[in-house]
Design an enzyme around this catalytic site. Structure first.
Site, PDB file in Angstrom:
ATOM      1  N   TYR A 185       0.698  -4.278  12.089  1.00 37.98           N
ATOM      2  CA  TYR A 185       0.591  -2.828  11.833  1.00 37.98           C
ATOM      3  C   TYR A 185       1.431  -2.008  12.783  1.00 37.98           C
ATOM      4  O   TYR A 185       2.110  -1.064  12.383  1.00 37.98           O
ATOM      5  CB  TYR A 185      -0.882  -2.390  11.844  1.00 37.98           C
ATOM      6  CG  TYR A 185      -1.589  -2.882  10.608  1.00 37.98           C
ATOM      7  CD1 TYR A 185      -1.927  -4.230  10.486  1.00 37.98           C
ATOM      8  CD2 TYR A 185      -1.840  -2.054   9.531  1.00 37.98           C
ATOM      9  CE1 TYR A 185      -2.520  -4.718   9.336  1.00 37.98           C
ATOM     10  CE2 TYR A 185      -2.440  -2.531   8.378  1.00 37.98           C
ATOM     11  CZ  TYR A 185      -2.781  -3.870   8.288  1.00 37.98           C
ATOM     12  OH  TYR A 185      -3.350  -4.359   7.148  1.00 37.98           O
ATOM     13  N   HIS A 195       0.826  -1.220   0.000  1.00 39.31           N
ATOM     14  CA  HIS A 195       0.000   0.000   0.000  1.00 39.31           C
ATOM     15  C   HIS A 195       0.860   1.270   0.000  1.00 39.31           C
ATOM     16  O   HIS A 195       0.509   2.276   0.620  1.00 39.31           O
ATOM     17  CB  HIS A 195      -0.945   0.041   1.207  1.00 39.31           C
ATOM     18  CG  HIS A 195      -1.975  -1.057   1.210  1.00 39.31           C
ATOM     19  ND1 HIS A 195      -3.232  -0.896   0.708  1.00 39.31           N
ATOM     20  CD2 HIS A 195      -1.913  -2.338   1.661  1.00 39.31           C
ATOM     21  CE1 HIS A 195      -3.922  -2.029   0.852  1.00 39.31           C
ATOM     22  NE2 HIS A 195      -3.137  -2.924   1.417  1.00 39.31           N
ATOM     23  N   HIS A 248      -3.632   1.100  12.315  1.00 45.27           N
ATOM     24  CA  HIS A 248      -3.413  -0.115  13.106  1.00 45.27           C
ATOM     25  C   HIS A 248      -4.768  -0.747  13.412  1.00 45.27           C
ATOM     26  O   HIS A 248      -5.630  -0.093  14.016  1.00 45.27           O
ATOM     27  CB  HIS A 248      -2.670   0.254  14.397  1.00 45.27           C
ATOM     28  CG  HIS A 248      -2.457  -0.891  15.336  1.00 45.27           C
ATOM     29  ND1 HIS A 248      -2.457  -2.207  14.935  1.00 45.27           N
ATOM     30  CD2 HIS A 248      -2.236  -0.920  16.677  1.00 45.27           C
ATOM     31  CE1 HIS A 248      -2.251  -2.985  15.985  1.00 45.27           C
ATOM     32  NE2 HIS A 248      -2.120  -2.228  17.047  1.00 45.27           N
ATOM     33  N   ASN A 281     -10.400  -2.724   2.493  1.00 46.65           N
ATOM     34  CA  ASN A 281     -10.092  -2.731   1.066  1.00 46.65           C
ATOM     35  C   ASN A 281     -11.366  -2.505   0.266  1.00 46.65           C
ATOM     36  O   ASN A 281     -12.465  -2.526   0.823  1.00 46.65           O
ATOM     37  CB  ASN A 281      -9.498  -4.089   0.658  1.00 46.65           C
ATOM     38  CG  ASN A 281      -8.018  -4.207   1.000  1.00 46.65           C
ATOM     39  OD1 ASN A 281      -7.335  -3.206   1.214  1.00 46.65           O
ATOM     40  ND2 ASN A 281      -7.530  -5.421   1.050  1.00 46.65           N
TER      41      ASN A 281
HETATM   42 FE1  HDD Z   1      -2.657  -4.755   5.470  1.00 48.49          FE
HETATM   43  C1  HDD Z   1      -1.149  -1.743   5.138  1.00 48.49           C
HETATM   44  C2  HDD Z   1      -5.600  -3.434   4.267  1.00 48.49           C
HETATM   45  C3  HDD Z   1      -4.088  -7.877   5.484  1.00 48.49           C
HETATM   46  C4  HDD Z   1       0.099  -5.991   6.945  1.00 48.49           C
HETATM   47  N1  HDD Z   1      -3.258  -2.961   4.817  1.00 48.49           N
HETATM   48  C5  HDD Z   1      -2.486  -1.828   4.760  1.00 48.49           C
HETATM   49  C6  HDD Z   1      -3.244  -0.741   4.257  1.00 48.49           C
HETATM   50  C7  HDD Z   1      -4.493  -1.210   4.009  1.00 48.49           C
HETATM   51  C8  HDD Z   1      -4.504  -2.606   4.362  1.00 48.49           C
HETATM   52  C9  HDD Z   1      -5.673  -0.439   3.464  1.00 48.49           C
HETATM   53  C10 HDD Z   1      -2.739   0.668   4.032  1.00 48.49           C
HETATM   54  C11 HDD Z   1      -2.972   1.547   5.214  1.00 48.49           C
HETATM   55  C12 HDD Z   1      -2.501   2.944   4.901  1.00 48.49           C
HETATM   56  O1  HDD Z   1      -3.142   3.588   4.058  1.00 48.49           O
HETATM   57  O2  HDD Z   1      -1.512   3.341   5.502  1.00 48.49           O
HETATM   58  N2  HDD Z   1      -4.452  -5.519   4.915  1.00 48.49           N
HETATM   59  C13 HDD Z   1      -5.561  -4.794   4.543  1.00 48.49           C
HETATM   60  C14 HDD Z   1      -6.706  -5.667   4.475  1.00 48.49           C
HETATM   61  C15 HDD Z   1      -6.281  -6.913   4.806  1.00 48.49           C
HETATM   62  C16 HDD Z   1      -4.866  -6.814   5.092  1.00 48.49           C
HETATM   63  C17 HDD Z   1      -8.119  -5.226   4.124  1.00 48.49           C
HETATM   64  C18 HDD Z   1      -7.049  -8.189   4.909  1.00 48.49           C
HETATM   65  C19 HDD Z   1      -8.318  -8.252   5.117  1.00 48.49           C
HETATM   66  N3  HDD Z   1      -2.089  -6.597   6.067  1.00 48.49           N
HETATM   67  C20 HDD Z   1      -2.828  -7.752   6.009  1.00 48.49           C
HETATM   68  C21 HDD Z   1      -2.098  -8.829   6.633  1.00 48.49           C
HETATM   69  C22 HDD Z   1      -0.909  -8.298   7.077  1.00 48.49           C
HETATM   70  C23 HDD Z   1      -0.925  -6.900   6.697  1.00 48.49           C
HETATM   71  C24 HDD Z   1      -2.589 -10.247   6.773  1.00 48.49           C
HETATM   72  C25 HDD Z   1       0.236  -8.949   7.794  1.00 48.49           C
HETATM   73  C26 HDD Z   1       0.148 -10.029   8.495  1.00 48.49           C
HETATM   74  N4  HDD Z   1      -0.813  -4.016   5.911  1.00 48.49           N
HETATM   75  C27 HDD Z   1       0.144  -4.699   6.565  1.00 48.49           C
HETATM   76  C28 HDD Z   1       1.337  -3.840   6.934  1.00 48.49           C
HETATM   77  C29 HDD Z   1       0.927  -2.447   6.335  1.00 48.49           C
HETATM   78  C30 HDD Z   1      -0.432  -2.743   5.731  1.00 48.49           C
HETATM   79  C31 HDD Z   1       2.648  -4.398   6.492  1.00 48.49           C
HETATM   80  C32 HDD Z   1       1.900  -1.769   5.405  1.00 48.49           C
HETATM   81  C33 HDD Z   1       1.982  -0.336   5.864  1.00 48.49           C
HETATM   82  C34 HDD Z   1       1.242  -0.299   7.096  1.00 48.49           C
HETATM   83  O3  HDD Z   1       0.736  -1.516   7.373  1.00 48.49           O
HETATM   84  O4  HDD Z   1       1.094   0.664   7.816  1.00 48.49           O
HETATM   85  O5  HDD Z   1       1.491  -3.786   8.308  1.00 48.49           O
END
Ligand code: HDD
Length: 683
Positions: A363, A75, A340, A148
């Site tokens: 997060y 993202h 988060h 999402n």
């Molecule tokens: Fe995630 C970012 C949505 C599963 C780990 N995720 C992130 C963002 C969105 C989502 C919208 C961007 C937030 C922003 O604008 O800063 N993610 C989802 C959805 C998921 C999902 C809807 C499943 C239903 N995500 C998911 C899993 C993991 C992560 C299973 C890890 C185990 N996601 C992350 C992250 C991020 C992230 C690596 C990258 C940047 C951040 O968090 O702040 O932690």
């Protein structure tokens, strides 16, 4: 006695800030020293070497060298806006969280939209999932709904997140392709990992290429548990329903936009807000009974690859989100915002969905690297609007000057403050038992039936798009076994879908066992049959010297009244003037492409005009099933460009009248003249 435990910002004397947010008009160093020159480094003579002594040169370059922070691992590409959420009171029976439950309560929000796979500088319109993350600054603390634009996910357990992301990201050897799923490693993974099937269908559908953030649904994906004031609990799924309707681009348009305007979505977001065409979404919930099995009509509510069709559990609207203010600074706000999934308030709980459980770890963890330490909650965009009174201390980038001696509990020195609250967050006591295993519930093994449900809920034109998307993506894979495996997967979704993709790839369709008894959910289709709102839409009017400027002004006024804008396109720039009226030319044939417009209208006076660029403009708009209209001699120009004026979605009139402008705007409200798709294929 007042507590000694005060948190205060650094105590420099207050300095008045200018409109730019700066402290005064004179250039200084970061330490406040006024500068007399910032264009020449300090040298030993005009032709001599630079001197190490030049503290200004060193500070300027050092700071510049460190301007970037690690981009989000997923993202990374995003755009955001401030706004407000107003609850309507309908959630009062299911949750005690006041920001959701209390009718009329206004909560400030910050919403960041994003793509998943691309780097920070990648294009907006690639085929991908879109993030829809909302930070609610509630009076009880921040709540983040990190969703999402698709209601399901690729994986059922968060432990597989690195796998699906590594597969989707560019190949590690050459770092190509950027921001795409049309490559071997993605299809290698999802064809082996069949629990991704349902999500892959969503990604290959028109949902993977939204028209704008304004016309995109959002989903919390997981099932949450809401807790009412009397302690009663319900399982819920969150939905964001765009007031402007759900609409998408067509694939060719998305590809063109990626080249001609990579900022297509963020520009649309910012321009819309600047023009007062705010983005609006209703927040809805599907309320499901909280049973021991955590299922509804046989659907396992802990499985994030499953939806609950709206026909089985209607979405009840509980409030409205309005995005009405652009960020002042991309880095400070959009880049530094930290979401988060664990940011919750009393009345909202997570469930045991294993995808959500892993997110609760990820997060917070990721922000430590991305934002350089544990104090990112002090950044203005992350600061809660509720009082913060923690015992967290020190760490990188600490901006608070904590006073006193006490940062622990219990304490006798500071009156045992801060005390825990009887209004505080209490996790519902729930039984947890079972053997320690690495395993999924048996119900998680159904990987296909809801993919079939999704496909069969689509209209014909949406199915054609889906087939084309699969054929395109698999056609970009080099490895034949990957294509064959993907076809075997599709054979278990729908026989026709598999056959059509196979035909497009020149391969034999394998046999599968698609689910038979699937009841379609019409709510999953995004094709509309009645004109909807046109807020934020853009209508291009092609005009030449001598064109009917009164007609353009009439269209502009009518469009503006419905929240849309008219842009005048002409062969060359400047101003068109006639009969004392003027129209500023906002785009020339050199600076525009059809992707900018939801409709193209030819003004009277363009009859004799012909140019290869305007022909391409019109042909593209025709192929993409956009509204095309003309009044007066404009029709001649349409015919000269080879446009079949008998096709659906073509609005013609001898003169510009109220009826004509209404017909044009209503046609835009249908989003696309999908009935034209047949003409496009035949032509
Ligand atoms: Fe995630 C970012 C949505 C599963 C780990 N995720 C992130 C963002 C969105 C989502 C919208 C961007 C937030 C922003 O604008 O800063 N993610 C989802 C959805 C998921 C999902 C809807 C499943 C239903 N995500 C998911 C899993 C993991 C992560 C299973 C890890 C185990 N996601 C992350 C992250 C991020 C992230 C690596 C990258 C940047 C951040 O968090 O702040 O932690």
């Amino acid at each position: 006695m007042p507590s000694k435990r005060k948190q205060v910002r650094p105590t420099t004397a207050p300095v008045a800030r200018t409109a730019r947010g700066a402290e005064g008009d004179e250039l200084t160093t970061a330490h406040g020293l006024r500068l007399s020159d910032t264009d020449h480094s300090l040298k030993a003579g005009p032709r001599g070497p630079s001197l190490l002594e030049d503290f200004h040169l060193r500070e300027k370059i050092t700071h510049f060298d460190h301007e970037r922070i690690p981009e989000r691992v997923v993202h990374a590409r995003g755009a955001a806006a401030h706004g407000v959420f107003v609850a309507n009171g309908a959630a009062a029976s299911v949750t005690k969280a006041a920001f959701l439950a209390e009718a009329g309560r206004e909560t400030p929000v910050f919403t960041r939209f994003s793509t998943v796979l691309g780097s920070r500088g990648s294009a907006d319109t690639v085929r991908d999932v879109r993030g829809f993350a909302v930070k609610f600054y509630t009076a009880e603390g921040n709540v983040d709904l990190v969703g999402n634009n698709m209601p399901v996910f690729f994986i059922q357990d968060g432990i597989k997140f690195p796998d699906v992301i590594h597969a989707g990201k560019p190949h590690p050897d050459r770092e190509i392709p950027q921001a795409q799923s049309a490559h071997d490693t993605f299809w290698d993974f999802v064809s082996l990992h069949t629990e991704a099937t349902h999500h892959v269908l969503w990604a290959m559908s028109d949902r993977g290429i939204p028209r704008s953030y304004r016309t995109m649904e959002g989903f919390g994906v997981h099932t949450f548990r809401l807790v009412a004031a009397d302690g009663a609990t319900s399982l819920v799924k969150f939905h964001w329903k765009p007031v402007a309707g759900v609409h998408s681009l067509v694939w060719e348009e998305a590809q063109l936009a990626a080249g001609t305007d990579p900022d297509f979505h963020r520009r649309d977001l910012a321009d819309g807000i600047d023009a007062g065409a705010f983005l609006e979404y209703d927040l809805g919930i599907q309320v499901l009974p909280d049973s021991a099995e955590e299922t509804f009509e046989g659907i396992d509510l802990l499985d994030p690859t499953k939806i609950v069709p709206e026909e089985l559990a209607p979405v009840q609207v509980i409030g409205r989100l309005t995005l009405n203010r652009n960020p002042d600074n991309y880095f400070a706000e959009t880049e530094q915002v930290a979401f988060h999934t664990g940011n919750l308030v009393p009345g909202i709980e997570v469930t045991n969905d294993p995808l959500m459980q892993a997110r609760l770890f990820s997060y917070l963890d990721t922000q430590l690297t991305r934002l350089g330490g544990p104090n990112f909650t002090q950044l203005p965009i992350n600061c809660p609007h509720a009082a913060v009174n923690d015992n967290l201390r020190d760490g990188m980038h600490q901006t608070l000057v904590h006073k006193g001696q006490v940062a622990y509990l219990p304490n006798g020195i500071d009156g045992d403050l801060p005390r825990v609250s009887d209004q505080g967050y209490v996790h519902l006591p729930r039984e947890v038992e079972g053997p320690k295993v690495r395993a999924n519930p048996v119900s998680f093994e159904d990987h296909f039936s809801q993919a079939t449900l999704f496909y069969r809920s689509l209209t014909e034109v949406e199915r054609v798009h889906l087939v084309e998307a699969f054929t395109f993506e698999l056609g970009k894979c080099y490895e034949q076994p990957i294509r064959e495996r993907a076809l075997a997967q599709l054979a278990n979704v729908d026989t026709d879908l598999c056959a059509e993709v196979a035909a497009g790839l020149g391969l034999k369709a394998p046999k599968g066992k698609p689910a038979k008894d699937v009841t379609p959910s019409p709510a999953l289709s995004i094709v509309v049959t009645e004109p909807g709102p046109i807020t934020g839409r853009v209508i291009g009017v092609l005009a030449v010297p001598g064109s009917d400027l009164t007609g353009i002004a009439r269209l502009r006024t009518a469009a503006k009244a419905r929240g849309a804008v008219v842009r005048v396109i002409a062969p060359i720039g400047g101003i068109l003037s006639a009969d004392g009226k003027e129209e500023i030319i906002e785009r020339t044939l050199l600076t525009t492409r059809s992707i900018e417009y939801d409709a193209i209208v030819l003004a009277d006076g363009t009859g004799e005009f012909k140019d290869i660029k305007s022909t391409v403009l019109l042909q593209e708009a025709f192929r993409h099933c956009k509204t095309i209209a003309a009044w007066g001699s404009g029709e001649q120009a349409l015919l000269a460009a080879g446009v079949d004026t008998t096709a659906p979605g073509i609005v013609l009139a001898a003169k510009s009248t109220k009826a004509f402008t209404t017909a044009v705007l209503d046609a835009v409200g249908l989003h696309r003249a999908w009935a034209r798709a047949d003409h496009v294929m035949q032509s």
